[in-house]
Design an enzyme around this catalytic site. Sequence first.
Site, PDB file in Angstrom:
ATOM      1  N   LYS A 234      14.428   1.851  15.916  1.00 52.00           N
ATOM      2  CA  LYS A 234      14.909   0.493  15.632  1.00 52.00           C
ATOM      3  C   LYS A 234      15.373   0.343  14.187  1.00 52.00           C
ATOM      4  O   LYS A 234      16.356  -0.333  13.927  1.00 52.00           O
ATOM      5  CB  LYS A 234      13.885  -0.576  16.028  1.00 52.00           C
ATOM      6  CG  LYS A 234      12.549  -0.497  15.330  1.00 52.00           C
ATOM      7  CD  LYS A 234      11.603  -1.534  15.913  1.00 52.00           C
ATOM      8  CE  LYS A 234      10.261  -1.600  15.188  1.00 52.00           C
ATOM      9  NZ  LYS A 234       9.630  -0.319  14.849  1.00 52.00           N
TER      10      LYS A 234
ATOM     11  N   ARG B  13       5.675  -9.009  15.255  1.00 50.84           N
ATOM     12  CA  ARG B  13       4.918  -7.942  15.901  1.00 50.84           C
ATOM     13  C   ARG B  13       3.707  -8.473  16.641  1.00 50.84           C
ATOM     14  O   ARG B  13       2.949  -7.686  17.218  1.00 50.84           O
ATOM     15  CB  ARG B  13       4.427  -6.957  14.834  1.00 50.84           C
ATOM     16  CG  ARG B  13       5.254  -5.703  14.719  1.00 50.84           C
ATOM     17  CD  ARG B  13       4.722  -4.914  13.530  1.00 50.84           C
ATOM     18  NE  ARG B  13       4.843  -3.510  13.691  1.00 50.84           N
ATOM     19  CZ  ARG B  13       5.706  -2.758  12.993  1.00 50.84           C
ATOM     20  NH1 ARG B  13       6.526  -3.294  12.131  1.00 50.84           N
ATOM     21  NH2 ARG B  13       5.715  -1.473  13.157  1.00 50.84           N
TER      22      ARG B  13
ATOM     23  N   ARG C 289       9.608  13.214  11.316  1.00 49.77           N
ATOM     24  CA  ARG C 289      10.344  12.278  10.449  1.00 49.77           C
ATOM     25  C   ARG C 289       9.976  12.467   8.976  1.00 49.77           C
ATOM     26  O   ARG C 289       8.824  12.685   8.647  1.00 49.77           O
ATOM     27  CB  ARG C 289       9.988  10.856  10.875  1.00 49.77           C
ATOM     28  CG  ARG C 289      10.518   9.788   9.934  1.00 49.77           C
ATOM     29  CD  ARG C 289      10.512   8.455  10.584  1.00 49.77           C
ATOM     30  NE  ARG C 289       9.235   7.765  10.447  1.00 49.77           N
ATOM     31  CZ  ARG C 289       9.041   6.508  10.854  1.00 49.77           C
ATOM     32  NH1 ARG C 289      10.005   5.838  11.433  1.00 49.77           N
ATOM     33  NH2 ARG C 289       7.872   5.951  10.705  1.00 49.77           N
TER      34      ARG C 289
ATOM     35  N   ARG D 284       5.696  10.000   5.634  1.00 52.10           N
ATOM     36  CA  ARG D 284       4.932   8.778   5.397  1.00 52.10           C
ATOM     37  C   ARG D 284       3.475   9.011   5.754  1.00 52.10           C
ATOM     38  O   ARG D 284       3.187   9.674   6.744  1.00 52.10           O
ATOM     39  CB  ARG D 284       5.491   7.650   6.273  1.00 52.10           C
ATOM     40  CG  ARG D 284       6.581   6.871   5.575  1.00 52.10           C
ATOM     41  CD  ARG D 284       7.278   5.914   6.469  1.00 52.10           C
ATOM     42  NE  ARG D 284       6.422   5.171   7.400  1.00 52.10           N
ATOM     43  CZ  ARG D 284       6.884   4.246   8.238  1.00 52.10           C
ATOM     44  NH1 ARG D 284       8.161   3.961   8.258  1.00 52.10           N
ATOM     45  NH2 ARG D 284       6.076   3.627   9.056  1.00 52.10           N
TER      46      ARG D 284
ATOM     47  N   ARG E 147      -1.080   3.819  15.932  1.00 52.01           N
ATOM     48  CA  ARG E 147       0.032   2.866  15.832  1.00 52.01           C
ATOM     49  C   ARG E 147       0.595   2.549  17.205  1.00 52.01           C
ATOM     50  O   ARG E 147       0.976   1.421  17.489  1.00 52.01           O
ATOM     51  CB  ARG E 147       1.136   3.434  14.931  1.00 52.01           C
ATOM     52  CG  ARG E 147       0.784   3.306  13.457  1.00 52.01           C
ATOM     53  CD  ARG E 147       1.591   4.261  12.622  1.00 52.01           C
ATOM     54  NE  ARG E 147       3.002   3.944  12.583  1.00 52.01           N
ATOM     55  CZ  ARG E 147       3.953   4.851  12.354  1.00 52.01           C
ATOM     56  NH1 ARG E 147       3.646   6.113  12.172  1.00 52.01           N
ATOM     57  NH2 ARG E 147       5.198   4.477  12.295  1.00 52.01           N
TER      58      ARG E 147
HETATM   59  P1  ADP Z   1       6.992   1.581  12.341  1.00 58.03           P
HETATM   60  O1  ADP Z   1       7.800   0.628  13.171  1.00 58.03           O
HETATM   61  O2  ADP Z   1       7.526   2.964  12.425  1.00 58.03           O
HETATM   62  O3  ADP Z   1       5.525   1.500  12.603  1.00 58.03           O
HETATM   63  P2  ADP Z   1       7.315  -0.034   9.903  1.00 58.03           P
HETATM   64  O4  ADP Z   1       7.873   0.465   8.630  1.00 58.03           O
HETATM   65  O5  ADP Z   1       8.062  -1.073  10.643  1.00 58.03           O
HETATM   66  O6  ADP Z   1       7.127   1.267  10.805  1.00 58.03           O
HETATM   67  O7  ADP Z   1       5.848  -0.569   9.654  1.00 58.03           O
HETATM   68  C1  ADP Z   1       4.865   0.166   8.965  1.00 58.03           C
HETATM   69  C2  ADP Z   1       3.566  -0.605   8.898  1.00 58.03           C
HETATM   70  O8  ADP Z   1       3.757  -1.835   8.167  1.00 58.03           O
HETATM   71  C3  ADP Z   1       2.971  -1.050  10.226  1.00 58.03           C
HETATM   72  O9  ADP Z   1       2.222  -0.025  10.857  1.00 58.03           O
HETATM   73  C4  ADP Z   1       2.087  -2.224   9.765  1.00 58.03           C
HETATM   74  O10 ADP Z   1       0.892  -1.789   9.161  1.00 58.03           O
HETATM   75  C5  ADP Z   1       2.942  -2.879   8.679  1.00 58.03           C
HETATM   76  N1  ADP Z   1       3.800  -3.953   9.236  1.00 58.03           N
HETATM   77  C6  ADP Z   1       5.169  -3.963   9.259  1.00 58.03           C
HETATM   78  N2  ADP Z   1       5.627  -5.083   9.847  1.00 58.03           N
HETATM   79  C7  ADP Z   1       4.536  -5.795  10.229  1.00 58.03           C
HETATM   80  C8  ADP Z   1       4.341  -7.016  10.923  1.00 58.03           C
HETATM   81  N3  ADP Z   1       5.370  -7.761  11.347  1.00 58.03           N
HETATM   82  N4  ADP Z   1       3.069  -7.431  11.148  1.00 58.03           N
HETATM   83  C9  ADP Z   1       2.029  -6.714  10.731  1.00 58.03           C
HETATM   84  N5  ADP Z   1       2.128  -5.536  10.100  1.00 58.03           N
HETATM   85  C10 ADP Z   1       3.363  -5.063   9.837  1.00 58.03           C
END
Ligand code: ADP
Length: 218
Positions: free
Chosen positions: A13, A88, A122, A155, A166
């Site tokens: 995404k 989320r 990744r 990461r 996750r």
């Molecule tokens: P991915 O989709 O690959 O897990 P992201 O970079 O979108 O990676 O998110 C990394 C982390 O940031 C998530 O695992 C969470 O801990 C935090 N995070 C990101 N967006 C949110 C959200 N909307 N609500 C809660 N935590 C978030």
Amino acid sequence: MRKIFLGPPGSGKGTAASRVAPRFNVPHICTGDLFRENIKQETPIGMEAKGYMERGELVPDEIVIGMLANRIKQEDCEDGFILDGFPRTIPQAEKLSEISDIDVAINMDVSDEIVIERLSSRVVCKECGEIFNLRGLIPKQEGKCDKCEGDLIRRPDDEPEVIQHRLDTYKEQTSPLIEFYKDKGILKDVTCPNINQTAEETAQSVWDAIDEFLAEAK
Ligand code: ADP
């Protein structure tokens, strides 16, 4: 143009959103990137978020919602935005409907198998956050970012045991949003048929889905 991207971690995404945003001339806002930036700058938000992120858990709603609400108030969001990784949870989605109208929710529908394979290979740029993949989206120069020549790193949350956590978090807390947006009549599914699909092909499927959605909405 206010769009959101739903999908498990590793569904592509972020990569798709970053390619689609310029077409609509709107900012691509990734809450994960906003948190990583806050961690780098050692801000109070960054300090709060760090532990949750490293464990593969969601950052509490009130922190994310406050940060996102401030971001979309900025001038560059006047004509719209693409949200990647927000909402989320159901409370985040409810809050978002109070502060903004979303026109389409793109749901990246990808199997666990593909997600695990992708996340394990990744790497990201330490400086600008650009995403590469050692199986598909290979950097031109080993260990260096094609865009800014920054160092590429894995990461901390892409370690295998965190990846599974996750995915579980996604299923429990985020996947109910699929029904939430389906009920609103604005969900569009984009399926990823196999691991060999390139970033460009994924972005193309997303464009097609958006075009289809816009045509249906007319
Ligand atoms: P991915 O989709 O690959 O897990 P992201 O970079 O979108 O990676 O998110 C990394 C982390 O940031 C998530 O695992 C969470 O801990 C935090 N995070 C990101 N967006 C949110 C959200 N909307 N609500 C809660 N935590 C978030």
